[in-house]
Design an enzyme around this catalytic site. Sequence first.
Site, PDB file in Angstrom:
ATOM      1  N   PHE A 149      -6.075  -0.744  -8.223  1.00 44.28           N
ATOM      2  CA  PHE A 149      -7.229  -0.019  -8.212  1.00 44.28           C
ATOM      3  C   PHE A 149      -7.972   0.190  -9.562  1.00 44.28           C
ATOM      4  O   PHE A 149      -9.281   0.440  -9.887  1.00 44.28           O
ATOM      5  CB  PHE A 149      -6.974   1.747  -7.701  1.00 44.28           C
ATOM      6  CG  PHE A 149      -6.423   2.461  -8.645  1.00 44.28           C
ATOM      7  CD1 PHE A 149      -7.153   3.137  -9.759  1.00 44.28           C
ATOM      8  CD2 PHE A 149      -5.111   2.666  -8.654  1.00 44.28           C
ATOM      9  CE1 PHE A 149      -6.384   4.049 -10.658  1.00 44.28           C
ATOM     10  CE2 PHE A 149      -4.099   3.509  -9.343  1.00 44.28           C
ATOM     11  CZ  PHE A 149      -4.966   3.848 -10.494  1.00 44.28           C
ATOM     12  N   LYS A 173      -6.551  -9.120  -1.788  1.00 43.06           N
ATOM     13  CA  LYS A 173      -6.190  -7.916  -0.922  1.00 43.06           C
ATOM     14  C   LYS A 173      -6.498  -6.883  -2.138  1.00 43.06           C
ATOM     15  O   LYS A 173      -5.595  -6.724  -2.726  1.00 43.06           O
ATOM     16  CB  LYS A 173      -4.984  -8.000  -0.352  1.00 43.06           C
ATOM     17  CG  LYS A 173      -4.765  -6.820   0.812  1.00 43.06           C
ATOM     18  CD  LYS A 173      -5.051  -5.432   0.353  1.00 43.06           C
ATOM     19  CE  LYS A 173      -3.913  -4.705  -0.371  1.00 43.06           C
ATOM     20  NZ  LYS A 173      -4.429  -3.435  -0.853  1.00 43.06           N
ATOM     21  N   GLU A 176      -7.230  -0.204  -1.693  1.00 41.53           N
ATOM     22  CA  GLU A 176      -7.961   0.269  -0.703  1.00 41.53           C
ATOM     23  C   GLU A 176      -8.972   1.582  -1.533  1.00 41.53           C
ATOM     24  O   GLU A 176      -9.744   2.265  -0.632  1.00 41.53           O
ATOM     25  CB  GLU A 176      -7.145   0.937   0.637  1.00 41.53           C
ATOM     26  CG  GLU A 176      -6.108   2.029   0.296  1.00 41.53           C
ATOM     27  CD  GLU A 176      -4.702   1.135  -0.335  1.00 41.53           C
ATOM     28  OE1 GLU A 176      -3.649   1.745  -0.416  1.00 41.53           O
ATOM     29  OE2 GLU A 176      -4.779  -0.036  -0.745  1.00 41.53           O
ATOM     30  N   SER A 226       2.261  -1.393  -9.873  1.00 41.34           N
ATOM     31  CA  SER A 226       3.294  -0.667 -10.463  1.00 41.34           C
ATOM     32  C   SER A 226       4.674  -1.399 -10.121  1.00 41.34           C
ATOM     33  O   SER A 226       4.851  -2.389  -9.360  1.00 41.34           O
ATOM     34  CB  SER A 226       3.660   0.406  -9.514  1.00 41.34           C
ATOM     35  OG  SER A 226       4.052   0.401  -8.071  1.00 41.34           O
ATOM     36  N   CYS A 281      -2.864  -0.459 -17.638  1.00 46.05           N
ATOM     37  CA  CYS A 281      -1.116  -0.891 -17.830  1.00 46.05           C
ATOM     38  C   CYS A 281      -0.827  -1.123 -19.077  1.00 46.05           C
ATOM     39  O   CYS A 281       0.143  -1.474 -19.520  1.00 46.05           O
ATOM     40  CB  CYS A 281      -1.181  -2.007 -16.813  1.00 46.05           C
ATOM     41  SG  CYS A 281      -1.821  -3.728 -17.161  1.00 46.05           S
ATOM     42  N   GLU A 381       5.965   5.885 -16.013  1.00 44.92           N
ATOM     43  CA  GLU A 381       4.542   5.347 -16.204  1.00 44.92           C
ATOM     44  C   GLU A 381       3.865   6.438 -15.714  1.00 44.92           C
ATOM     45  O   GLU A 381       3.636   6.569 -14.462  1.00 44.92           O
ATOM     46  CB  GLU A 381       4.318   4.120 -15.590  1.00 44.92           C
ATOM     47  CG  GLU A 381       3.000   3.604 -15.965  1.00 44.92           C
ATOM     48  CD  GLU A 381       2.644   2.078 -15.126  1.00 44.92           C
ATOM     49  OE1 GLU A 381       1.840   1.449 -15.916  1.00 44.92           O
ATOM     50  OE2 GLU A 381       3.243   2.020 -14.295  1.00 44.92           O
TER      51      GLU A 381
END
Length: 496
Positions: A149, A173, A176, A226, A281, A381
């Site tokens: 995202f 993909k 969402e 992740s 990240c 994280e």
Amino acid sequence: MSIVDHFVAGRPYTGSGDRLGPVFDPALGVETKRVRLAAPADVDAAVTAATAAFPGWRDMSWARRQEVLFTFREALNRRRRELAEIITAEHGKVLSDAEGEIARGQEVLEFALGMPHLARGGYSENVSTGVDAYTVRQPLGPVAVISPFNFPAMVPMWFLPMALATGNTVVLKPSEKDPSAANWLAALLEEAGLPDGVFNVLHGDKVAVDGLLDHPGVQAVSFVGSTPIARHVYERATRAGKRVQALGGAKNHMLVLPDADLDMAADAAVNAAFGSAGERCMAISVLAVVDSVADDLIGRIRERIGRIKVGDGRRGCDMGPLVTGEHRDKVTGYIDEAEKDGAEVVVDGRGVRADGPAEGFWLGPTLIDRVGRDSRVYTDEIFGPVLSVVRVRDLAEGIRLINDGAYGNGTAVFTTNGGAARTFQREVQAGMIGINVPIPVPVSFYSFGGWKQSMFGDTKAYGEQGVHFFTREKAVTSRWPATGTREFDLGFPQNA
């Protein structure tokens, strides 16, 4: 309320699934649309479209494929503000940050425009008498890209130009949480002349992800997210015989030595920790600072944090909200935990007064000193605007601190000592190193990827390694004998 459809075979596709997911405007704190969540049959439809389109795209000339991508580049340059507004409305990052991620994605697209040179083979004449040898690189087929995202445009563009330029077809993909950027890119590629089915967008959750990992038509998977999900993607897809690059999480450290320019270090720490609300990240989440200059540096950072304006990214603010209320509450929980662990919350973002509706998913920049090395605030994280300070004695302890961690994505050192910098870059265990650069994301002609639990698979994203990931090499040995036949020989072939 509008619904974000899948994009399959060149057009919006409703699919067979009846599940919908909410899409929020994080600055307003309200649901603005819904996104379709794929059923297994929808996964198959997207992969089938990519499979059907592959032979035609693979066999299209390099010149024609490059023409399509160049036309896409020009259109994206003209309309990048439009895409940035879509990103800000669904992710929450400020408009300048959204435009910045598009620009970094464009760098990879521009690199891919040189693909005929990058993916060429080699040729050696007369390796044996009358025998020539050469190599060619060929596309894999349909590939899957599963993106997070936090960068709904940049991360897909780390992979899409590389996959498409080398002749593969793609099923993307996206997250969402902010799905619309993917559909916008798909429509723009169609306008640029990309044949139907070469690029498809499949929305969804774990059903869609696992469907792509298992589908026999998918030849390779590129993933960013992740670490737990990266490991799942790697293990499940490789069991299915697929090629995988799975980029996971991080806990990036910035080590500041006593000889560093402290104003430069303070600016860098604020930019790297709180840009995009820390949802990166490659964000700096740990400031490892030599104790003799720690108080001075913390004071400079605290002063700079006081000038950050938090609010709606469409109002000229510096930092926007977090992507969802659930994620905001999770990050807030880490600040609560830090207090319980005895750390000192120097700047508390929990009570921030944002320039936006109170319902927005707000959390201000947070600075926490004296964080324990066994605290979850240090080891996990967090993925939010939280900068933890850990004090060290010297360079050697700072390197040990970083190397003892589970992650190895990126790290940085701030110093004016060339010897210290060289020691750091040689000894630290991370895939991307910054020397007086806080977020060392490589430019497009180098490759992106970490070490240890920050990456699963052997091939990094984009750059030369990206070319290799999306192609297979064939070695061809060729002889064209003169008219006539020779006697057979059962001996082992030898060069002569």
